[in-house]
Scaffold this active site. Structure first.
Site, PDB file in Angstrom:
ATOM      1  CB  CYS A  47      15.898   2.307 -14.486  1.00 52.88           C
ATOM      2  SG  CYS A  47      15.460   2.730 -16.189  1.00 52.88           S
TER       3      CYS A  47
ATOM      4  N   GLY B 102      15.839   8.135 -11.886  1.00 48.06           N
ATOM      5  CA  GLY B 102      14.898   8.293 -12.990  1.00 48.06           C
ATOM      6  C   GLY B 102      13.678   9.066 -12.563  1.00 48.06           C
TER       7      GLY B 102
ATOM      8  CG  ASN C  25      19.487   0.144 -13.908  1.00 43.94           C
ATOM      9  OD1 ASN C  25      19.479   0.980 -14.804  1.00 43.94           O
ATOM     10  ND2 ASN C  25      20.394   0.144 -12.952  1.00 43.94           N
ATOM     11  N   GLY C  26      19.246  -1.020 -17.233  1.00 48.87           N
ATOM     12  CA  GLY C  26      20.330  -1.325 -18.153  1.00 48.87           C
ATOM     13  C   GLY C  26      19.891  -1.168 -19.588  1.00 48.87           C
TER      14      GLY C  26
ATOM     15  CE1 TYR D 268      24.841  14.021 -12.677  1.00 50.86           C
ATOM     16  CE2 TYR D 268      23.931  12.189 -13.925  1.00 50.86           C
ATOM     17  CZ  TYR D 268      23.840  13.487 -13.457  1.00 50.86           C
ATOM     18  OH  TYR D 268      22.749  14.245 -13.764  1.00 50.86           O
TER      19      TYR D 268
ATOM     20  CB  THR E 236      26.677  14.715  -8.520  1.00 48.61           C
ATOM     21  OG1 THR E 236      25.326  14.829  -8.944  1.00 48.61           O
ATOM     22  CG2 THR E 236      27.023  13.261  -8.353  1.00 48.61           C
TER      23      THR E 236
ATOM     24  CG  ASP F 154      29.481  19.555 -13.048  1.00 47.52           C
ATOM     25  OD1 ASP F 154      28.970  18.829 -12.170  1.00 47.52           O
ATOM     26  OD2 ASP F 154      28.829  20.078 -13.963  1.00 47.52           O
ATOM     27  CG  ASP F 155      28.881  15.147 -11.929  1.00 47.89           C
ATOM     28  OD1 ASP F 155      28.736  14.823 -13.123  1.00 47.89           O
ATOM     29  OD2 ASP F 155      28.024  15.790 -11.303  1.00 47.89           O
TER      30      ASP F 155
END
Length: 502
Positions: free
Chosen positions: A2, A28, A101-102, A257, A303, A365-366
């Protein structure tokens, strides 16, 4: 994952919170919310959808006041109900709103405690509402009609004693101000800055420094693990560590990312960290396959571009953009069902045949999570005429679920779970697969800030830094996160093909 923001301003806060959320939208796309305060009342707007869709002019004009907090969300357990959108609010004590966030690893135990001991009711499945009620109870226990910064610091100390897991928080107390704090491990990011002008000084807290940059704030520093930052509505700033001992362990996947490359997180430039990831990956290629025969390096947008460009430079190979991205399709590993996820990849990317035809192509790719996207991209490269398709990941194999706020799937749905690198290579259909070494990834990030001696790398090595994650917890998490469970919650059971999961 988030994105959160909180501001105390000399002007109305609504527009700047909106702009902060648009900059944090990559963190998000499921829901968005803003709550503001004029010192007496809270004004809230939140709903499912992108920031630009949730907030129209008619909503913005109702968001009054010069301080507020904001949130963009994607669900860590697959729920897309608007009832789960943040910020959350409780009216006692004082009136508190909170965004988070978490992920709390002891959320279920806390729910029981809140009901039985604290006599508080939790109305959603969100652990953010749990965290809010823990914070509210700790403030209530102080038992004062008018609180001080000292009282708020004591309440945050209580949160740290009770809560486990990852949490970066912005909260607002009516008539008082804004509070930001991080868990004692600093797993999720939070930074704050100031903007000085002729009328005074404004403060902004956000998940990433890019939000400060865009709004003209000077980055002061990151909130430290276990620290709380208080900005009173008068503009007075207070900071204090609220734990006896912190163990700094930021999530390394932020640098791989999630974060924007123009952000700084814990004094590390995300852009430069990704350049170093490309360097380390190139060095491994030269060690393992010095006669690699690669004609062109092509990133999987967006990314991986930074790492791919540096990798190409280090190899002395052409760098080309071989895929065009439809920017109106969301991040695929978040999508609820495997068939929908597969369909979305073809909608998301289209190959430029000229860059593939008769060439040995290294796709970068990441990371590789489920492998669904990677399989299709490799096939797209072959369909575009590539002679050989190599695939490189700027991070190590993702073999374990993330429990700290990233909606990685159940372990059995991760392509690298229980497989060797060679088995993953065959499963993906690549002619050669190369992963970043974990030590190289750590070095690439740590070089930006040698003060960070440990990272959360749990999705790569299964070592969970909070020390409270056991197999029983992972089994419960798998039950909640697998495609079948998500389909049941969202009513999309007919769209799931479990046989092809992974």
């Amino acid at each position: 994952m988030c994105g959160i923001a909180g501001i105390v301003s000399s002007d109305d806060a609504n527009q700047e919170l909106y702009e902060a959320l648009t900059v944090l939208q990559h963190r998000g796309q499921d829901a968005a919310g803003i709550v503001t305060s004029d010192g007496l009342h809270f004004y809230l707007r939140k709903d499912s959808g992108l920031v630009r869709d949730v907030f129209q002019t008619r909503h913005m004009v109702t968001l009054k006041g010069r301080m507020g907090i904001a949130h963009v969300r994607y669900p860590t357990a697959g729920c897309t109900s608007s009832a789960e959108a943040q910020p959350f609010y409780v009216n006692s004590p004082f009136g508190i709103s909170l965004a988070h966030n978490g992920n709390l690893t002891n959320a279920e135990a806390l729910k029981h405690e809140l009901f039985v001991q604290d006599q508080r009711h939790i109305n959603t499945e969100s652990d953010s509402e749990v965290l809010l009620n823990v914070f509210a109870h700790e403030l209530h226990e102080i038992g004062k009609l008018k609180i001080t910064p000292e009282d708020v610091f004591r309440a945050v100390e209580g949160v740290h004693r009770r809560c486990r897991g990852a949490y970066s928080v912005v909260a607002m107390i009516a008539g008082f101000g804004i509070i930001g704090f991080r868990d004692p491990y600093g797993i999720r990011p939070l930074v704050f800055g100031e903007r000085v002008h002729e009328r005074g000084r404004d403060y902004l807290m956000a998940s990433e420094s890019v939000a400060l940059d865009v709004l003209g704030f000077r980055r002061l520093r990151d909130v430290q693990p276990g620290e709380a930052v208080i900005i009173e509505q008068s503009g007075q700033l207070h900071t204090r560590s609220c734990v006896d001992q912190a163990r700094f362990s930021p999530c390394i996947f932020e640098y791989v990312y999630f974060a924007r490359p123009d952000s700084w997180i814990d004094d590390v430039s995300v852009y430069r960290a990704r350049l170093r990831m490309g360097d380390r990956l190139a060095e491994k290629i030269l060690r393992n396959k010095p006669d690699h025969g690669i004609d062109v390096v092509i990133p999987i947008p967006d990314t991986s571009r930074t790492s791919a460009l540096q990798l190409a430079n280090r190899l002395g190979v052409k760098y080309r953009e071989g895929f065009i991205k439809n920017r109106y399709i969301g991040r695929t590993f978040i999508m609820p069902g495997q068939q929908l996820r597969k369909k979305s990849v073809r909608q998301k990317l289209n190959a430029i045949d000229l860059e593939f035809r008769d060439k040995t192509v290294l796709l970068v790719d990441d990371s590789i999570v489920r492998g669904t996207t990677s399989m299709q991209i490799i096939q797209m490269a072959r369909d575009a005429g590539a002679r050989r398709v190599y695939f490189a990941s700027a991070s190590p194999p993702v073999r374990y679920p993330n429990v700290y706020g990233i909606d990685m799937p159940a372990a059995e749905e991760l392509i690298a779970y229980g497989r060797s690198d060679e088995e993953v290579e065959r499963e993906l259909g690549a002619d050669w697969l190369i992963y970043q070494e974990l030590d190289d990834l750590i070095e690439a990030v740590q070089k930006g800030n040698p003060q960070i001696t440990r990272f959360d790398t749990s999705c790569f090595n299964g070592e969970y830094v909070t020390g409270d994650v056991d197999q029983a917890y992972l089994d419960r998490l798998s039950h909640r996160r697998n495609d079948q469970a998500k389909a049941k919650r969202s009513g999309q059971g007919s769209m799931i093909d479990l046989h092809n999961a992974g």
